[in-house]
Design a protein around this motif. Structure first.
Motif, mmCIF file in Angstrom:
data_model
loop_
_atom_site.group_PDB
_atom_site.id
_atom_site.type_symbol
_atom_site.label_atom_id
_atom_site.label_comp_id
_atom_site.label_asym_id
_atom_site.label_seq_id
_atom_site.Cartn_x
_atom_site.Cartn_y
_atom_site.Cartn_z
ATOM 1 N N PRO A 16 -8.735 -10.023 3.450
ATOM 2 C CA PRO A 16 -9.320 -9.481 4.678
ATOM 3 C C PRO A 16 -10.657 -10.152 5.002
ATOM 4 O O PRO A 16 -11.337 -10.592 4.079
ATOM 5 C CB PRO A 16 -9.526 -8.011 4.345
ATOM 6 C CG PRO A 16 -9.661 -7.988 2.868
ATOM 7 C CD PRO A 16 -8.770 -9.077 2.343
ATOM 8 N N ALA A 17 -10.960 -10.201 6.301
ATOM 9 C CA ALA A 17 -12.068 -11.019 6.803
ATOM 10 C C ALA A 17 -11.900 -12.414 6.216
ATOM 11 O O ALA A 17 -10.909 -13.048 6.491
ATOM 12 C CB ALA A 17 -13.411 -10.387 6.487
ATOM 13 N N PHE A 31 -5.326 -24.164 12.654
ATOM 14 C CA PHE A 31 -5.363 -22.908 13.395
ATOM 15 C C PHE A 31 -6.381 -22.965 14.523
ATOM 16 O O PHE A 31 -6.098 -22.591 15.645
ATOM 17 C CB PHE A 31 -5.680 -21.771 12.431
ATOM 18 C CG PHE A 31 -4.917 -20.528 12.744
ATOM 19 C CD1 PHE A 31 -3.555 -20.466 12.518
ATOM 20 C CD2 PHE A 31 -5.550 -19.425 13.260
ATOM 21 C CE1 PHE A 31 -2.841 -19.335 12.814
ATOM 22 C CE2 PHE A 31 -4.852 -18.280 13.563
ATOM 23 C CZ PHE A 31 -3.491 -18.229 13.337
ATOM 24 N N GLU A 65 -12.339 -13.024 2.657
ATOM 25 C CA GLU A 65 -12.621 -12.813 1.237
ATOM 26 C C GLU A 65 -11.744 -13.633 0.296
ATOM 27 O O GLU A 65 -12.017 -13.715 -0.897
ATOM 28 C CB GLU A 65 -12.498 -11.320 0.890
ATOM 29 C CG GLU A 65 -13.662 -10.511 1.424
ATOM 30 C CD GLU A 65 -13.458 -9.026 1.176
ATOM 31 O OE1 GLU A 65 -13.115 -8.663 0.054
ATOM 32 O OE2 GLU A 65 -13.634 -8.239 2.127
ATOM 33 N N TYR A 120 -7.117 -25.394 6.315
ATOM 34 C CA TYR A 120 -5.944 -25.149 7.146
ATOM 35 C C TYR A 120 -6.352 -24.397 8.414
ATOM 36 O O TYR A 120 -5.969 -24.754 9.514
ATOM 37 C CB TYR A 120 -4.900 -24.364 6.362
ATOM 38 C CG TYR A 120 -3.805 -23.778 7.225
ATOM 39 C CD1 TYR A 120 -2.784 -24.582 7.715
ATOM 40 C CD2 TYR A 120 -3.808 -22.433 7.575
ATOM 41 C CE1 TYR A 120 -1.796 -24.064 8.526
ATOM 42 C CE2 TYR A 120 -2.820 -21.902 8.384
ATOM 43 C CZ TYR A 120 -1.820 -22.721 8.858
ATOM 44 O OH TYR A 120 -0.851 -22.191 9.670
ATOM 45 N N ARG A 124 0.817 -1.206 0.000
ATOM 46 C CA ARG A 124 0.000 0.000 0.000
ATOM 47 C C ARG A 124 0.859 1.269 0.000
ATOM 48 O O ARG A 124 0.533 2.255 -0.646
ATOM 49 C CB ARG A 124 -0.864 -0.038 1.244
ATOM 50 C CG ARG A 124 -1.712 1.154 1.491
ATOM 51 C CD ARG A 124 -2.364 0.949 2.849
ATOM 52 N NE ARG A 124 -3.193 2.060 3.213
ATOM 53 C CZ ARG A 124 -3.619 2.262 4.467
ATOM 54 N NH1 ARG A 124 -3.286 1.411 5.409
ATOM 55 N NH2 ARG A 124 -4.377 3.293 4.749
ATOM 56 N N ALA A 160 -4.420 -0.185 -1.264
ATOM 57 C CA ALA A 160 -4.020 -1.463 -0.674
ATOM 58 C C ALA A 160 -4.667 -2.565 -1.491
ATOM 59 O O ALA A 160 -5.771 -2.996 -1.197
ATOM 60 C CB ALA A 160 -4.448 -1.526 0.785
ATOM 61 N N VAL A 211 -6.079 -5.632 0.073
ATOM 62 C CA VAL A 211 -7.221 -5.428 0.956
ATOM 63 C C VAL A 211 -8.452 -5.012 0.161
ATOM 64 O O VAL A 211 -9.556 -5.473 0.402
ATOM 65 C CB VAL A 211 -6.895 -4.366 2.029
ATOM 66 C CG1 VAL A 211 -8.128 -4.033 2.844
ATOM 67 C CG2 VAL A 211 -5.776 -4.861 2.930
ATOM 68 N N GLU A 212 -8.227 -4.157 -0.837
ATOM 69 C CA GLU A 212 -9.385 -3.630 -1.570
ATOM 70 C C GLU A 212 -9.848 -4.548 -2.692
ATOM 71 O O GLU A 212 -11.031 -4.600 -3.018
ATOM 72 C CB GLU A 212 -9.039 -2.241 -2.116
ATOM 73 C CG GLU A 212 -8.966 -1.204 -0.998
ATOM 74 C CD GLU A 212 -8.345 0.101 -1.466
ATOM 75 O OE1 GLU A 212 -8.540 0.452 -2.643
ATOM 76 O OE2 GLU A 212 -7.643 0.752 -0.668
ATOM 77 N N LEU A 230 -0.067 -14.666 0.412
ATOM 78 C CA LEU A 230 -0.279 -13.264 0.069
ATOM 79 C C LEU A 230 -1.261 -12.591 1.020
ATOM 80 O O LEU A 230 -1.024 -11.482 1.490
ATOM 81 C CB LEU A 230 -0.845 -13.143 -1.354
ATOM 82 C CG LEU A 230 0.097 -13.339 -2.530
ATOM 83 C CD1 LEU A 230 -0.610 -12.972 -3.814
ATOM 84 C CD2 LEU A 230 1.347 -12.503 -2.356
ATOM 85 N N THR A 231 -2.363 -13.244 1.288
ATOM 86 C CA THR A 231 -3.451 -12.563 1.996
ATOM 87 C C THR A 231 -3.786 -13.189 3.339
ATOM 88 O O THR A 231 -4.540 -12.605 4.112
ATOM 89 C CB THR A 231 -4.743 -12.601 1.165
ATOM 90 O OG1 THR A 231 -5.096 -13.971 0.976
ATOM 91 C CG2 THR A 231 -4.553 -11.951 -0.179
#
Lengths: 453, 315
Positions: B241-242, B258, B244, B253, B137, B152, B155-156, B236-237
């Motif tokens: 986010p959340a 987790f 998505e 996984y 970002r 970002a 994120v976006e 990467l993510t």
């Protein structure tokens, strides 16, 4: 031709069997000689995460314990299993090892995992005994290692949460250098002033799942305590209570009102980013534990070192929503956590391991551990000696710990924590309003406590 | 059977000869698969009471999964990811590169091939790090190039980001496969089509594609399955986010390791295996249908006849 084929087949069979055996066997340590072998594990690695702890175990604990045992005629071979990952990943690895019946003899746990590890039978209560150390460990701290009335290990350190603020930014915004807000509104007002500065994010209030447990410990829970509630009232989870609604509403005001950066909250490395921003003077106020002071902005060895830390970083108690509205009618609140060392129930030498555990928590050992890297230990006698030179840590020990609260020592807690992270994340990004997010939280809670999943 | 014993080994020796392989397959494939199925029918967890004494819960996990939004959500995301990055992205881009390079020799071709291959062979963690730097970002290269400071991307536009990432990463395989396939198209047919006045597009549609249909389907089958099971987007993510970008492998996984829900995670793995089987079956059925051109021969028709005739020798 035929002979060769046969030999090849035999070789293949042997190789196959060997592989299968190797796959099944594995964890035999094959100890040579008569020395008892012990392993210590911690989420620490020399030159990386918690490097001081790793160095202390390798350079202080192991040689001294081995020497002391040798003097008593016992041959012990202690080794250290380093690790430098996120706490959640460390926990997964530890649990997988323990489930397979192996794992280290001495394990370091976040206090909040004690319940689920005990339920799984990975750790066992310490036998009764009069260890001198308990006299120096306050009851609240000892509670970290206690579950359903039994003590499962020895707490090793604790911490406290405060508001950190950037004094230079405060000066530019015309805010006082010795700031102590008395209500949420005063915090928001200060953030509003900071928002007028160019290129400055006023406030970082952890939200969402990317921040992990930091969201719960450095966001929801201290706020909830400030609204006079805890997530578990001793009998049941409090659910979508008025207090939680107030907390989520505050999130709405912060992120909906441009006082915080919602994108940062969703970035995988968002927390580290926020630390960098603070160090670079781009972030005004941060809710964090004393970890931030000693391991992040510490000019020596911090992950985002600030040469002018002692002058530029201010700290204040977290205020209740309004004076007297906090838990127990308090004006100020905090949350504390801490880690615990415990003994593997399936280890080969339980008694020797317990001896090592107590050795590691002796006043002498703890003092050596925090030398040159002051931190709040579980023992008051050690704290008196090592914290004197550090105003921030003394502040936590003297002002914060007396009014702090701890997370409920329940096996469901980690799952409830994730639900709270999701709720705040949804509010911070504007996906849900406070009431909807609280409703989602209540639904999820039912799933967790109803034994779902 | 014995009559067909060309190697002259005899039944017993033949059995001994394949036994090691069967043992390995049993040990490393069959047993873990059965173990997963069994685990999936329990409430086994990493910690807590269910770790010490797991209970058999039968189909509860499967029922829970099918009724859970996050399962369908994640399945939907995975299908988007496969469709966008593998079926449309890698296959089309790989074909385009192979088609454009088919008559070229020399430095340009080698350069393009080397670049594409590089994306394929670099370790995933290294590539992920590079892409995080690219999409960052604050100081990201992409923002500098596009003049969009402060965007970002992860994120976006998380799904778009990992789709583009996977196209970039995996195109090499399709490119190589199509390059090999295109070299099998008989030049005489293309020549015939050209003489009959077929345009570029018509040549492609009526001569080339029917000739390499088997290759196309095999390629799609492989890259679909690979992409379906691909874990690299997590680097990467982290699934966010959340949730998505929480594709099936990431979802499993997170659930199994987790959150420590081993039993539920195992049940999800079995469901994922079933989806894989469905995808594979669809492609295999398409592959078996030998002559799809029969009904579509009423178009320009220029090359259709000879193609079908000469395709007998194709794989």
């Amino acid at each position: 031709m035929r002979k060769r084929t046969r030999r090849a087949a035999a070789a293949a069979v042997v190789a196959g069997a060997g592989l299968a055996l190797a796959a099944c066997g594995g964890s035999d340590s094959g100890g040579t000689g008569g020395a008892a072998e012990l392993t210590i594990s911690a989420n620490a690695v020399a030159g990386g995460k918690n490097t001081e702890e790793a160095e202390w175990i390798e350079d202080w604990v192991i040689p001294r314990f081995e020497a002391a045992q040798a003097e008593a005629g016992v041959e012990v071979d202690v080794s250290f299993e380093p690790s430098g990952v996120d706490d959640e990943q460390y926990k997964t690895r530890l649990a997988l090892d323990l489930q397979a019946g192996s794992g280290p003899d001495i394990l370091t746990l976040d206090g909040i995992w004690v319940g689920e590890f005990a339920q799984a039978g990975y750790i066992e209560p310490l036998p009764e005994g009069d260890w001198e150390g308990w006299r120096h460990i306050p009851e609240a701290v000892a509670g970290l290692a206690t579950w359903e009335g039994e003590v499962y290990g020895v707490p090793w350190g604790t911490d406290g949460r405060v508001l950190f603020y950037h004094k230079e930014l405060f000066a530019r915004a015309g805010l006082p250098a010795d700031w102590q807000p008395r209500s949420w509104d005063e915090v928001l007002a200060a953030a509003g002033r900071l928002a007028e500065l160019d290129g400055v994010t006023p406030l970082q209030l952890n939200a969402g799942t990317a921040m992990g447990e930091a969201t719960t410990m450095q966001g929801v829970l201290p706020l909830l305590a400030g609204a006079g509630e805890e997530i578990h009232d001793g009998r049941a989870w409090t659910g979508a209570s008025d207090g939680l609604l107030r907390v989520l509403d505050l999130y709405e005001r912060v992120y909906g009102g441009g006082l915080g950066d919602p994108v940062l909250q969703q970035e995988a490395q968002g927390r580290d980013r926020s630390f960098e921003q603070f160090a670079e003077g781009e972030l005004g106020i941060l809710v964090e534990g004393d970890y931030f002071w000693r391991a992040v902005v510490n000019p020596e060895g911090g992950t985002a070192p600030m040469d002018n830390r002692d002058e530029a970083v201010g700290w204040a108690l977290i205020p209740a929503a309004e004076p007297g509205a906090g838990v127990g009618g308090q004006d100020f609140v905090s949350m504390s956590g801490g880690s615990v060392r415990a003994v593997n129930a399936a280890g080969g030498h339980p008694e020797l391991a317990r001896e090592l555990l107590l050795f590691m928590n002796s006043a002498e050992a703890l003092t050596a551990a925090v030398e040159g890297d002051a931190r709040i230990t579980a023992r008051t006698d050690v704290n008196e000696r090592v914290l004197a030179g550090d105003p921030m840590l003394s502040f936590v020990a003297d002002e914060v710990l007396p009014l702090t609260t701890y997370r409920p020592p329940l096996a469901e807690y980690p799952r409830v924590s994730v639900l709270l992270q999701e709720a705040t994340g949804a509010v911070a990004t504007g996906e849900r309003d406070a009431a909807e997010a609280a409703g989602d939280y209540a639904d999820g809670l039912e799933d967790v406590t109803g034994g779902g999943g | 059977m014995a009559a067909a014993d060309a190697a002259g080994l005899g039944r017993r020796r033949a059995a001994a000869f394949v036994a090691p392989a069967l043992l390995l397959i049993a040990g490393f494939l069959v047993f873990p698969a059965l173990w997963t199925v069994w685990l999936g029918a329990t409430d086994y967890r990493l910690t807590g009471f269910a770790a010490a004494e797991p209970e058999f819960t039968g189909l509860d996990n499967v029922r829970h999964a099918l009724g859970e939004d996050s399962f369908t959500h994640s399945l939907g995301l995975t299908l988007q990811f496969v469709l966008g990055s593998a079926v449309l992205g890698q296959a089309v881009l790989g074909f385009a590169i192979a088609w454009l390079l088919r008559e070229r020799r020399g430095a340009l071709r080698r350069l393009v091939e080397a670049l594409v291959l590089l994306a394929w062979i670099l370790p995933g963690s290294v590539v992920a790090f590079l892409w995080i730097a690219l999409l960052d970002r604050n100081d990201g290269t992409l923002n500098a190039l596009l003049g969009t400071p402060g965007t970002a991307w992860l994120v976006e536009h998380p799904m778009a980001a990992i789709i583009v990432f996977n196209i970039w990463r995996g195109t090499a395989f399709s490119m190589m496969l199509y390059a090999a396939a295109l070299s099998t198209v008989p030049p005489t047919q293309l020549e015939t089509a050209r003489l009959a006045g077929a345009s570029r597009w018509q040549q492609l549609r009526d001569v080339v594609l029917p000739a390499i249909r088997g290759h196309v389907l095999t390629n799609l089958l492989l890259i679909s399955l690979w992409t379906f099971n691909d874990f690299t987007p997590f680097l990467l993510t982290g699934g966010g986010p959340a949730d998505e970008t929480e594709t099936m492998p990431v979802f499993i996984y997170k659930t199994a390791l987790f959150n420590g829900e081993l039993g539920y995670g195992a049940a999800l793995s079995v469901l994922m295996l079933l989806v894989n089987l469905v995808i594979a079956l669809v492609y295999v059925r398409l592959l078996r249908r030998r002559d799809p051109g029969a009904s579509s021969g009423n178009g320009t028709g220029a090359g259709a006849g000879p193609v079908a005739a000469e395709r007998a020798g194709a794989p």
